[in-house]
Enzyme design. Structure first.
Site, mmCIF file in Angstrom:
data_model
loop_
_atom_site.group_PDB
_atom_site.id
_atom_site.type_symbol
_atom_site.label_atom_id
_atom_site.label_comp_id
_atom_site.label_asym_id
_atom_site.label_seq_id
_atom_site.Cartn_x
_atom_site.Cartn_y
_atom_site.Cartn_z
ATOM 1 N N LYS A 133 -38.300 -3.616 64.273
ATOM 2 C CA LYS A 133 -37.392 -4.744 64.029
ATOM 3 C C LYS A 133 -36.517 -5.101 65.238
ATOM 4 O O LYS A 133 -36.247 -6.266 65.480
ATOM 5 C CB LYS A 133 -36.468 -4.418 62.864
ATOM 6 C CG LYS A 133 -37.133 -4.406 61.510
ATOM 7 C CD LYS A 133 -36.078 -3.960 60.493
ATOM 8 C CE LYS A 133 -36.464 -4.264 59.086
ATOM 9 N NZ LYS A 133 -35.335 -4.088 58.160
ATOM 10 N N ASP B 211 -32.798 -9.896 55.560
ATOM 11 C CA ASP B 211 -32.208 -8.791 54.783
ATOM 12 C C ASP B 211 -30.843 -9.170 54.199
ATOM 13 O O ASP B 211 -30.543 -8.864 53.047
ATOM 14 C CB ASP B 211 -32.050 -7.546 55.665
ATOM 15 C CG ASP B 211 -33.379 -6.823 55.865
ATOM 16 O OD1 ASP B 211 -34.274 -6.964 55.014
ATOM 17 O OD2 ASP B 211 -33.514 -6.109 56.882
#
Ligand code: ATR
Length: 299
Positions: A81, A115
């Site tokens: 990520k 997220d």
């Protein structure tokens, strides 16, 4: 929502066969294929989502290769990520958070982070607005970063409490660019919770196999509190059991997983997926998996 609405949208807007994938290492535990394929199937979309084990050194080839092969989009998970930031064109939010979990391949290669919005939508789904609320975020890791930035952007008054207080302070410094935030250690947690509307555990405490773990017990909570645990293995963490004991509302980690996925789906296809179908697919998969590694935040 009735499925026929999705079918119509699909026929009008999205009629090409597409591949999608999640890249990570390890990746076999990922629930994203089950979740996204359930949505594609429910919508009658000719699309297929797969998991690919990719090492950080190969990430650039994998993303650009997927683009060249005509993939509809990608998710990224541990340990890719952060590295992706240097490969894709990150959105402002992904840059702030310092991580990319969703790659859009339509117009160039754009890196998003869904997220935080996943956490926000999990709260909204339960009728909990964030603006003007006192939110206590436990943790200052990657998940906490995404959540804290989103909450601050949405107008919450955010307190970040972390075992390593310096990490909480560093995150609060970053988040203070966009909203109201302060940092703390764990001392005085009970007093802090007295003024808290929403408590979010974004640490790995309580995750299997360390299921007896909790940073907060029922005697520290009150009935007007909403307790949201991003850990989803076990589904009912010790923290959520303690919250129930205190008469507080609870939200489990599946909802954040589902909503971050739903947001990615929307970015790739322009279609709002059937969240209830995705949730059921994840809950069914969790019910049949005895040991989901890394069952906390992430795709
Ligand atoms: P992620 O990206 O999943 O958020 P991370 O960056 O490793 O993972 O962050 C894990 C978070 O859980 C951190 O806030 C960590 O606290 P520290 O910064 O002090 O390490 C927190 N955490 C993990 N185990 C913990 C424990 N036993 N007690 C309290 N906090 C814990």
């Amino acid at each position: 929502m009735h499925l026929s609405k999705y079918f119509l949208t699909t026929i009008n807007n999205y009629d090409n066969m597409k591949l999608f994938g999640v890249l990570g290492d390890p990746i076999s535990h990922s629930l994203s294929p089950v979740m996204h394929n359930a949505a594609f199937c429910a919508l009658g979309m000719d699309c297929s989502y797969h998991a690919f084990r990719v090492k950080p050194d190969s990430l650039e080839y994998a993303i650009k290769g997927a683009g060249a092969l005509g993939f509809g989009g990608l998710n990224l998970t541990i340990p890719l990520k952060e590295k992706a930031l240097g490969i894709v064109e990150p959105t402002e939010m992904a840059k702030n958070i310092g991580a990319v979990n969703t790659v859009e391949l339509k117009n160039g290669i754009v890196g998003h982070n869904t997220d935080g919005i996943g956490a926000q939508m999990a709260l909204t789904d339960r009728g909990i607005g964030i603006t003007g609320k006192n939110v206590l975020v436990l943790g200052a890791g990657g998940a906490a970063r995404a959540i804290a930035f989103q909450l601050a952007k949405d107008g919450a008054s955010v307190t970040i409490a972390n075992r390593t207080v310096e990490r909480a302070q560093a995150l609060a410094r970053d988040v203070s660019k966009i909203g109201d935030v302060r940092a703390s250690g764990f001392d005085g947690l009970k007093e802090m919770i007295r003024d808290t509307d929403v408590l979010i555990n974004s640490t790995s405490v309580g995750m299997s196999p360390n299921t007896p773990g909790t940073l907060v017990t029922s005697d520290m909570m009150h009935p007007d509190l909403t307790v949201f645990d991003i850990v989803y293995n076990p589904l009912k963490t010790r923290l959520l059991l303690e919250a129930e004991k205190a008469g507080a509302a609870t939200i489990d980690g599946v909802m954040m997983l589902v909503y971050q996925g739903a947001e990615a789906f929307k970015i790739w296809t322009g279609i709002s997926p059937p969240v209830d179908v995705m949730e059921k697919a994840v809950r069914d998969a969790l019910g049949s998996q005895h040991n989901v590694a890394g069952a906390c935040v992430g795709v």
